[in-house]
Design a protein around this motif. Structure first.
Motif, PDB file in Angstrom:
ATOM      1  N   GLU A 135       0.631  -0.975   0.133  1.00 33.91           N
ATOM      2  CA  GLU A 135       0.086   0.240   0.149  1.00 33.91           C
ATOM      3  C   GLU A 135       0.576   1.583   0.150  1.00 33.91           C
ATOM      4  OE1 GLU A 135      -3.756   1.767   2.348  1.00 33.91           O
ATOM      5  OE2 GLU A 135      -3.070  -0.242   2.755  1.00 33.91           O
ATOM      6  N   VAL A 136       0.262   1.625  -0.877  1.00 33.28           N
ATOM      7  CA  VAL A 136       1.511   3.066  -1.024  1.00 33.28           C
ATOM      8  C   VAL A 136      -0.077   5.051  -0.903  1.00 33.28           C
ATOM      9  CG1 VAL A 136       2.193   3.263  -3.747  1.00 33.28           C
ATOM     10  CG2 VAL A 136       2.927   4.769  -2.182  1.00 33.28           C
ATOM     11  N   VAL A 137       0.006   4.848   0.415  1.00 28.87           N
ATOM     12  CA  VAL A 137      -1.161   6.554   0.440  1.00 28.87           C
ATOM     13  C   VAL A 137      -0.345   8.014   0.339  1.00 28.87           C
ATOM     14  CG1 VAL A 137      -2.834   7.346   1.043  1.00 28.87           C
ATOM     15  CG2 VAL A 137      -3.177   5.036   1.004  1.00 28.87           C
ATOM     16  N   ASP A 138      -0.365   9.090  -1.058  1.00 33.94           N
ATOM     17  CA  ASP A 138       0.114   9.977  -1.027  1.00 33.94           C
ATOM     18  C   ASP A 138      -1.069  10.543  -0.967  1.00 33.94           C
ATOM     19  OD1 ASP A 138       1.866   9.633  -3.552  1.00 33.94           O
ATOM     20  OD2 ASP A 138       2.931   9.780  -1.750  1.00 33.94           O
ATOM     21  N   GLY A 139      -0.855  11.844   0.392  1.00 31.62           N
ATOM     22  CA  GLY A 139      -2.190  12.371   0.343  1.00 31.62           C
ATOM     23  C   GLY A 139      -1.753  14.239   0.636  1.00 31.62           C
ATOM     24  N   VAL A 140      -2.770  15.154   0.678  1.00 33.69           N
ATOM     25  CA  VAL A 140      -2.401  16.075   1.224  1.00 33.69           C
ATOM     26  C   VAL A 140      -3.181  17.218   2.112  1.00 33.69           C
ATOM     27  CG1 VAL A 140      -1.681  19.165   0.145  1.00 33.69           C
ATOM     28  CG2 VAL A 140      -1.260  16.711  -0.932  1.00 33.69           C
ATOM     29  N   ASP A 141      -2.981  17.924   3.361  1.00 29.94           N
ATOM     30  CA  ASP A 141      -4.190  17.847   3.965  1.00 29.94           C
ATOM     31  C   ASP A 141      -3.834  19.656   4.730  1.00 29.94           C
ATOM     32  OD1 ASP A 141      -6.088  18.448   6.097  1.00 29.94           O
ATOM     33  OD2 ASP A 141      -5.165  17.050   7.247  1.00 29.94           O
ATOM     34  N   GLU A 142      -4.936  20.206   4.154  1.00 28.36           N
ATOM     35  CA  GLU A 142      -4.116  21.360   4.158  1.00 28.36           C
ATOM     36  C   GLU A 142      -3.363  22.369   3.779  1.00 28.36           C
ATOM     37  OE1 GLU A 142      -4.924  22.746   8.613  1.00 28.36           O
ATOM     38  OE2 GLU A 142      -6.752  22.738   8.404  1.00 28.36           O
ATOM     39  N   GLY A 143      -2.466  22.059   2.411  1.00 28.50           N
ATOM     40  CA  GLY A 143      -1.341  21.908   1.568  1.00 28.50           C
ATOM     41  C   GLY A 143       0.005  21.561   2.534  1.00 28.50           C
ATOM     42  N   LYS A 144      -0.036  20.499   3.298  1.00 24.89           N
ATOM     43  CA  LYS A 144       1.222  19.885   3.675  1.00 24.89           C
ATOM     44  C   LYS A 144       0.623  18.124   3.349  1.00 24.89           C
ATOM     45  CE  LYS A 144       1.172  22.493   7.869  1.00 24.89           C
ATOM     46  NZ  LYS A 144       0.931  22.566   8.927  1.00 24.89           N
ATOM     47  N   LYS A 145       2.245  18.046   2.876  1.00 25.13           N
ATOM     48  CA  LYS A 145       2.335  16.010   2.678  1.00 25.13           C
ATOM     49  C   LYS A 145       2.238  15.261   3.058  1.00 25.13           C
ATOM     50  CE  LYS A 145       4.508  18.061  -1.453  1.00 25.13           C
ATOM     51  NZ  LYS A 145       5.702  18.069  -2.843  1.00 25.13           N
ATOM     52  N   GLN A 146       1.135  14.407   2.760  1.00 19.24           N
ATOM     53  CA  GLN A 146       1.821  12.945   4.100  1.00 19.24           C
ATOM     54  C   GLN A 146       1.487  12.318   3.291  1.00 19.24           C
ATOM     55  OE1 GLN A 146      -2.343  13.738   5.921  1.00 19.24           O
ATOM     56  NE2 GLN A 146      -1.156  14.794   7.426  1.00 19.24           N
ATOM     57  N   VAL A 147       2.467  10.763   3.882  1.00 20.61           N
ATOM     58  CA  VAL A 147       2.443   9.542   3.057  1.00 20.61           C
ATOM     59  C   VAL A 147       2.447   8.339   4.145  1.00 20.61           C
ATOM     60  CG1 VAL A 147       4.739   7.825   1.857  1.00 20.61           C
ATOM     61  CG2 VAL A 147       4.423  10.692   1.517  1.00 20.61           C
ATOM     62  N   LEU A 148       1.651   7.296   3.363  1.00 21.72           N
ATOM     63  CA  LEU A 148       1.655   5.905   4.195  1.00 21.72           C
ATOM     64  C   LEU A 148       2.305   4.939   3.629  1.00 21.72           C
ATOM     65  CD1 LEU A 148       0.422   3.818   5.941  1.00 21.72           C
ATOM     66  CD2 LEU A 148      -1.817   4.296   4.299  1.00 21.72           C
ATOM     67  N   LEU A 149       3.497   4.496   3.471  1.00 19.89           N
ATOM     68  CA  LEU A 149       3.351   3.452   2.684  1.00 19.89           C
ATOM     69  C   LEU A 149       4.344   2.083   3.724  1.00 19.89           C
ATOM     70  CD1 LEU A 149       5.247   2.591   0.205  1.00 19.89           C
ATOM     71  CD2 LEU A 149       7.443   3.037   1.521  1.00 19.89           C
ATOM     72  N   ILE A 150       3.536   0.716   2.983  1.00 16.33           N
ATOM     73  CA  ILE A 150       3.712  -0.080   3.329  1.00 16.33           C
ATOM     74  C   ILE A 150       4.106  -1.303   2.788  1.00 16.33           C
ATOM     75  CG2 ILE A 150       2.572  -2.189   4.507  1.00 16.33           C
ATOM     76  CD1 ILE A 150      -0.303  -0.681   5.237  1.00 16.33           C
ATOM     77  N   TYR A 151       5.377  -1.714   2.705  1.00 14.78           N
ATOM     78  CA  TYR A 151       5.826  -2.868   2.182  1.00 14.78           C
ATOM     79  C   TYR A 151       5.653  -4.225   2.684  1.00 14.78           C
ATOM     80  CZ  TYR A 151      10.443  -1.465   3.147  1.00 14.78           C
ATOM     81  OH  TYR A 151      11.614  -0.741   3.910  1.00 14.78           O
ATOM     82  N   LEU A 152       6.307  -5.034   2.409  1.00 12.15           N
ATOM     83  CA  LEU A 152       6.959  -6.905   2.834  1.00 12.15           C
ATOM     84  C   LEU A 152       7.963  -6.741   2.514  1.00 12.15           C
ATOM     85  CD1 LEU A 152       3.681  -8.940   1.750  1.00 12.15           C
ATOM     86  CD2 LEU A 152       4.516  -8.301   4.046  1.00 12.15           C
TER      87      LEU A 152
END
Length: 219
Positions: A135-152
């Motif tokens: 899973e990899v999720v790139d998001g922007v909240d109030e102009g600030k970048k956020q990342v979630l990355l999950i790997y095996l």
């Protein structure tokens, strides 16, 4: 989350997760609770034994008439990702709110085994060569970048821990926590204007692999 869950008890309240304890600090409150060995769990009609990342059996906890289950074990049974959002100090079950429900190629949530990496992580952020991205999720909240990355990865926790310890040290991590022991990895802290969390443990769904969860958020 459309998956149906049947639990052989009335389940309510916050589901506890091991990752959150690292960040609790002064918010911890001592209580008197009980390990309840009399409660069984079923998932989609089949009996389910809850275990931690090392295969140790987990037991529901009963407190003031409510029963609490370990989030990660339940999430693994339902094949739903669970992570800890270090920037906002919260447990995230499923995809983050910043993910697109119908992502276009190269954005939003990548399909399992895609080998994709976040477009917001620094270009020099290390990832093992054998990593299988789930899973990899790139998001922007109030102009600030956020990342979630999950790997095996088949790399050992010690090996991955050394990889990320060297990386964050080279970036002069501030307010950091670095723990690599007993088959678990927790690295958190501030890198410049961002908060990073790197958590690793043996995969509960794929024997022989370790699961690494990375969250990265601009402040």
């Amino acid at each position: 989350m459309k998956k149906k869950t049947i639990v052989a008890a009335s389940i309510a309240g916050m589901l506890a997760t091991g990752s959150a304890g690292v960040y609790a600090g002064s918010n911890l409150q001592q209580i008197k609770a009980y390990l309840n060995h009399g409660i069984g769990v079923q998932v989609n009609g089949a009996d389910y034994t809850m275990v931690d990342g090392n295969g140790k059996k987990l037991t529901p906890i009963t407190y003031e008439g409510l029963t609490y289950l370990p989030t990660r074990s339940v999430a693994n049974a339902l094949k739903v990702p669970v992570t800890f959002d270090a920037a906002n100090n919260k447990v995230v079950i499923g995809s983050s709110s910043g993910a697109s429900s119908n992502p276009s190629p190269g954005t939003g949530k990548a399909p399992a085994d895609s080998g994709a990496r976040s477009k917001y992580l620094p270009a020099d952020f290390p990832i093992p060569k054998d990593a299988v991205v789930t899973e990899v999720v790139d998001g922007v909240d109030e102009g600030k970048k956020q990342v979630l990355l999950i790997y095996l990865t088949k790399d050992s926790i010690d090996s991955v821990g050394k990889l990320y310890t060297q990386y964050v040290d080279s970036k002069n991590i501030q307010e950091g926590t670095k723990v690599v022991e007993d088959g678990s990895l927790v690295i958190t802290g501030k890198l410049g204007n961002s908060v990073v969390s790197i958590i690793g443990s043996p995969s509960g769904s794929k024997p022989g692999y370790n699961e690494i969860t990375i969250t990265w958020a601009e402040e």
